[in-house]
Write a protein that holds these residues in place. Structure first.
Motif: not given
Length: 449
Positions: A221-231
């Protein structure tokens, strides 16, 4: 020369022209202010106008990379930004025309970096991307380094309007070269109907993620990528680095002339040499990162932590730059320690690509650009306002440098603690493109036209 490296060098030239376009307004700033009779704050508004549609366009066009090949997109962008520069050659073009053309130019250049990065990543596997990514970002430094002395000469001999014309015409030359030699890489994800057909083919494996079906490779999911600490920390770090870059491009020539007392040629030369130092830092970091990635075993320092520490050092250097009066200290700081912040732009780009399925890479890089471009919008306005409102020009600039330093140190510490793309990719289930991936694809790059 292999297609991968020919494409890399062409896109390096693309980025050189891109950042020459950005540098021209700062170099011509004193002449423009005198000609139009505007204040520094109004001039900062003109610089920020460049970013009015920059971020939105980066998002919209980056989203198109799932439907349209990046080769024609890059050609259209180059033609658009070249056309946006040429109206300033008209002698009657005033401040309103300048604002309008900067908005159009920003809309054309906003998507340039993420689309170019997405394109070049289609030619290289994950472990090979650090160096070509760094080379494209060197284009930012090279664009300023080349533009500063050349455009200073153009401004002196032909007038400031021809500095806009020169970069516009150069962009048209690049577009002609790209029309002949530009092509897609073997790791470029399918787009449009091709992607839909691949996703609907039972048992078909993804080219960019060997061993997985296209649906599996695109399932994060795009949401998980954008809310990850790394991003989040990579994007904030890139925002801080871009704030510094925009500040140096917009206000260093005026600072050196108004506070230090240098003339236009001296100021332009130092800006160019400082940008060249940025390029050297980026290239050396890219070589080290690629060599480290090819070695077996984990690196002694996580990539995000290393970039964060370098940014923290750069923040301390910026604070010292603004506080001391001696040019014997200021110049060395610009040549090395302050340039270390630019490493975060490479690391942020590769980190975000690392944690993203390839078919969504263009969009995520567009979101990254949307975030860090806010630094380009805010820094000219904020610093211009601070200088105009301060008791003296010198005091205003000192406060501006301190604000920039605090931003860099904060972003650096957060990246040091939380930017871990290698762990985030495993947690998200994003496969790594392997060195054997090009051999697995039946699709060959289009021959040169």
């Amino acid at each position: 020369m292999s297609g991968a490296w020919r494409t890399t060098w062409l896109l390096l030239a693309f980025m050189v022209v891109n950042f020459a376009d950005k540098a021209v307004l700062g170099l011509a700033g004193p002449e423009i202010r005198a000609d139009f009779g505007i204040t520094r704050q109004e001039f900062g508004t003109a610089q920020s106008a460049f970013f009015a549609l920059f971020s939105v366009a980066a998002l919209v066009v980056s989203a198109l990379t799932r439907r349209v090949r990046t080769t024609p997109l890059l050609l259209v962008l180059a033609l658009m930004w070249s056309a946006a520069q040429l109206p300033m050659l008209w002698g009657a073009a005033g401040f309103g025309t300048l604002l309008a053309t900067r908005v159009l130019l920003g809309a054309a250049e906003g998507p340039a970096s993420p689309v170019a990065m997405h394109h070049v990543h289609g030619w290289f596997a994950q472990r090979e991307r650090a160096l070509p990514t760094a080379i494209l970002l060197v284009g930012a430094a090279a664009g300023v380094a080349v533009a500063s002395p050349v455009l200073t000469w153009v401004i002196t001999h032909w007038g400031w309007r021809w500095s806009f014309g020169a970069v516009g015409l150069t962009g048209l030359v690049w577009a002609a070269a790209w029309r002949v030699w530009g092509s897609e890489g073997p790791l470029a994800p399918p787009v449009g109907k091709e992607a839909a057909a691949a996703a609907g083919t039972p048992g078909a494996l993804s080219v960019e993620a060997p061993g997985k079906t296209p649906a599996e490779a695109d399932s994060v999911p795009l949401r998980r990528i954008l809310l990850s600490g790394s991003f989040v920390t990579a994007a904030f770090g890139a925002f801080a680095a871009y704030w510094l870059m925009s500040t140096l491009l917009t206000w260093t020539p005026d600072y050196l002339e108004s506070v230090v007392g240098w003339d236009l040629h001296q100021a332009g030369t130092l800006v160019g040499v400082g940008a060249l130092a940025n390029g050297v830092v980026l290239l050396v970091h890219g070589l080290i990162a690629q060599r480290s990635a090819r070695r077996d075993g984990a690196p002694w320092l996580p990539v995000g932590a290393g970039a964060g520490l370098l940014m923290t050092v750069a923040g301390c250097a910026v604070a010292t730059f603004g506080a001391v009066d001696s040019m014997w200290i200021k110049v060395p700081l610009m040549m090395g320690p302050m340039a270390l912040a630019m490493v975060m732009l490479t690391v942020a780009t590769t980190a975000c690509a690392w944690i993203t399925p390839p078919s969504r890479r263009g969009l995520v890089l567009g979101v990254l650009t949307f975030v860090y471009a806010l630094g380009g919008i805010l820094s000219p306005l904020v610093l211009g306002s601070m200088v105009d409102r301060a008791a003296t020009v010198s005091a205003g600039y000192e406060e501006g440098w301190l604000l920039t330093a605090v931003l860099l140190v904060t972003a650096g510490l957060l990246a040091t603690l939380f930017c871990r793309p290698e762990k985030a990719a495993r947690r998200l289930g994003v496969p790594e493109t392997t060195d054997t991936a090009p051999a697995l694809t039946p699709r060959e790059p289009a021959p040169p036209r």
